[in-house]
Design an enzyme around this catalytic site. Structure first.
Site, PDB file in Angstrom:
ATOM      1  N   LYS A  95      81.434  26.871 -19.791  1.00  0.00           N
ATOM      2  CA  LYS A  95      82.168  27.671 -20.778  1.00  0.00           C
ATOM      3  C   LYS A  95      82.413  26.885 -22.065  1.00  0.00           C
ATOM      4  O   LYS A  95      82.440  27.464 -23.156  1.00  0.00           O
ATOM      5  CB  LYS A  95      83.490  28.153 -20.186  1.00  0.00           C
ATOM      6  CG  LYS A  95      83.358  29.363 -19.269  1.00  0.00           C
ATOM      7  CD  LYS A  95      82.978  30.607 -20.054  1.00  0.00           C
ATOM      8  CE  LYS A  95      83.126  31.869 -19.218  1.00  0.00           C
ATOM      9  NZ  LYS A  95      82.809  33.102 -19.990  1.00  0.00           N
TER      10      LYS A  95
ATOM     11  N   THR B 232      87.589  30.638 -21.865  1.00  0.00           N
ATOM     12  CA  THR B 232      88.521  30.618 -20.746  1.00  0.00           C
ATOM     13  C   THR B 232      89.441  29.400 -20.780  1.00  0.00           C
ATOM     14  O   THR B 232      89.075  28.335 -21.293  1.00  0.00           O
ATOM     15  CB  THR B 232      87.749  30.592 -19.407  1.00  0.00           C
ATOM     16  OG1 THR B 232      88.645  30.334 -18.325  1.00  0.00           O
ATOM     17  CG2 THR B 232      86.691  29.498 -19.404  1.00  0.00           C
TER      18      THR B 232
ATOM     19  N   GLU C  51      90.006  27.615 -18.378  1.00  0.00           N
ATOM     20  CA  GLU C  51      89.420  26.566 -17.544  1.00  0.00           C
ATOM     21  C   GLU C  51      88.748  25.490 -18.385  1.00  0.00           C
ATOM     22  O   GLU C  51      88.474  24.392 -17.889  1.00  0.00           O
ATOM     23  CB  GLU C  51      88.410  27.178 -16.558  1.00  0.00           C
ATOM     24  CG  GLU C  51      89.029  27.998 -15.445  1.00  0.00           C
ATOM     25  CD  GLU C  51      89.713  27.141 -14.374  1.00  0.00           C
ATOM     26  OE1 GLU C  51      89.351  25.956 -14.231  1.00  0.00           O
ATOM     27  OE2 GLU C  51      90.605  27.667 -13.693  1.00  0.00           O
TER      28      GLU C  51
ATOM     29  N   TYR D  34      81.996  25.349 -13.909  1.00  0.00           N
ATOM     30  CA  TYR D  34      82.270  26.571 -14.663  1.00  0.00           C
ATOM     31  C   TYR D  34      82.929  26.247 -15.994  1.00  0.00           C
ATOM     32  O   TYR D  34      82.533  26.743 -17.050  1.00  0.00           O
ATOM     33  CB  TYR D  34      83.171  27.495 -13.833  1.00  0.00           C
ATOM     34  CG  TYR D  34      83.731  28.677 -14.604  1.00  0.00           C
ATOM     35  CD1 TYR D  34      82.916  29.739 -14.976  1.00  0.00           C
ATOM     36  CD2 TYR D  34      85.081  28.717 -14.947  1.00  0.00           C
ATOM     37  CE1 TYR D  34      83.434  30.818 -15.674  1.00  0.00           C
ATOM     38  CE2 TYR D  34      85.608  29.792 -15.635  1.00  0.00           C
ATOM     39  CZ  TYR D  34      84.773  30.839 -16.003  1.00  0.00           C
ATOM     40  OH  TYR D  34      85.288  31.903 -16.704  1.00  0.00           O
TER      41      TYR D  34
END
Length: 323
Positions: free
Chosen positions: A156, A129, A131, A152
């Site tokens: 990831k 991602t 992010e 998060y």
């Protein structure tokens, strides 16, 4: 155990989510036998794949349970594994960081290890991602250093490097797609794009007056999930495993999102949207924009849906749901 002959088989974790449902449709259109991993629940939510239930085979499994993953892989014997399951809502990762790490980080390690033992010749896709980039300078590409700004994002990054490690350590055909924001009418109601489209629908129908949001100046690179699942599949068709950034290369603020959405129903967004400081993240990610030139040159991939078309599709879908 060897993978046998017949139609290509794919196992999708997170098949009941937005991306999983679009990917299942895409693979079925190409003649795949599709298996989906379904977490044990007293009332599993399968509404996004309701129209596919007679064509996919659902297997019980959980990223928190190593044994269940090994059994599912043994039953499916997949040629391709798409790991789309995760605790994927960034705000929840602040309130439940340990659960996020167990699922989104260690869950991937469990799945990779299960694949190594059960079906080592399968090809593995990990849903990475944007992010992970967090506050890294824009535009972000495959070589941009990660600087995650949420639990998060941190989880990831672990999963991303675990995938690289299995590729380098065990010669696994394992890749990560570093996908920037991708939305659709199937997006969960907790995500900002769907929160906006649902509110616009309700406000236009007289069911709601105001929409409360956090940072209206945050910029995101938003595409359509239907376009992005094509890239997932294309990555696993390459002879040599390689990671790719998948993005539109264009950014829009949350305020622009609101303007386009309210324009669909002929309303002035400024009269209905309120910025609420309580909805701000502890550490904000202000500007994410992806450079997908590698995907364009090596996969032949590019987005087909414009941002305005995406927003209109979401608003019109929610108006139908609310009417």
């Amino acid at each position: 155990m060897m993978i046998g002959q017949g139609p290509r088989r794919a196992l999708i974790t997170g098949i009941t989510g937005q991306d999983g449902s679009y990917l299942a449709e895409f693979l079925l259109e190409r003649g795949y036998q599709v298996f989906g991993l379904l977490r044990r629940s007293s009332s599993p939510r399968t509404e996004r794949i309701e129209h596919l239930l007679d064509r996919v085979e659902l297997l019980s499994g959980d990223l928190l349970d190593q044994g269940s993953l090994m059994r599912a892989l043994g039953d499916a014997q997949p040629h391709e594994i798409y790991n789309l399951a995760a605790q994927s809502f960034v705000p929840t990762s602040w309130s439940e960081p340990v659960f996020t790490a167990e699922t989104t980080a260690l869950g991937v390690m469990r799945l990779l290890e299960a694949m190594r033992h059960i079906c080592p010749d399968a090809r593995f896709y990990q849903a990475s991602t944007s992010e992970m980039f967090g506050s890294a300078p824009a535009p972000q590409h495959e070589g941009t250093p990660f600087h995650p700004r949420s639990p998060y994002g941190v989880a990831k990054v672990f999963a991303h490097w675990a995938t690289v490690n299995y590729r380098e350590s065990y010669s696994a055909h394992a890749v990560s797609g570093i996908l920037f924001n991708h939305e659709s009418p199937r997006r969960g109601p907790e995500f900002v794009t769907r929160k906006v489209s649902m509110a616009v629908a309700r406000i236009s129908l007289g069911k709601q007056e105001k929409l409360q949001l956090g940072n209206l100046q945050s910029r995101r690179d938003w595409g359509h999930a239907r376009d992005f699942v094509r890239a997932m599949w294309a990555m696993l068709q390459l002879d040599e495993p390689q990671d790719f950034v998948i993005a539109t290369g264009q950014t829009h603020t949350v305020g622009e999102l609101c303007q386009l959405a309210f324009d669909v129903v002929g309303l002035d967004w400024r009269k209905h949207v309120v910025s609420d400081a309580a909805l701000l993240r502890p550490a904000e990610v202000d500007h994410l924009i992806g450079d997908a030139s590698r995907a364009q040159s090596r996969l032949g991939w590019k987005p087909e849906t414009t941002f305005a078309e995406l927003v209109r599709e979401m608003v019109e879908a929610d108006i139908r749901l609310e009417s």
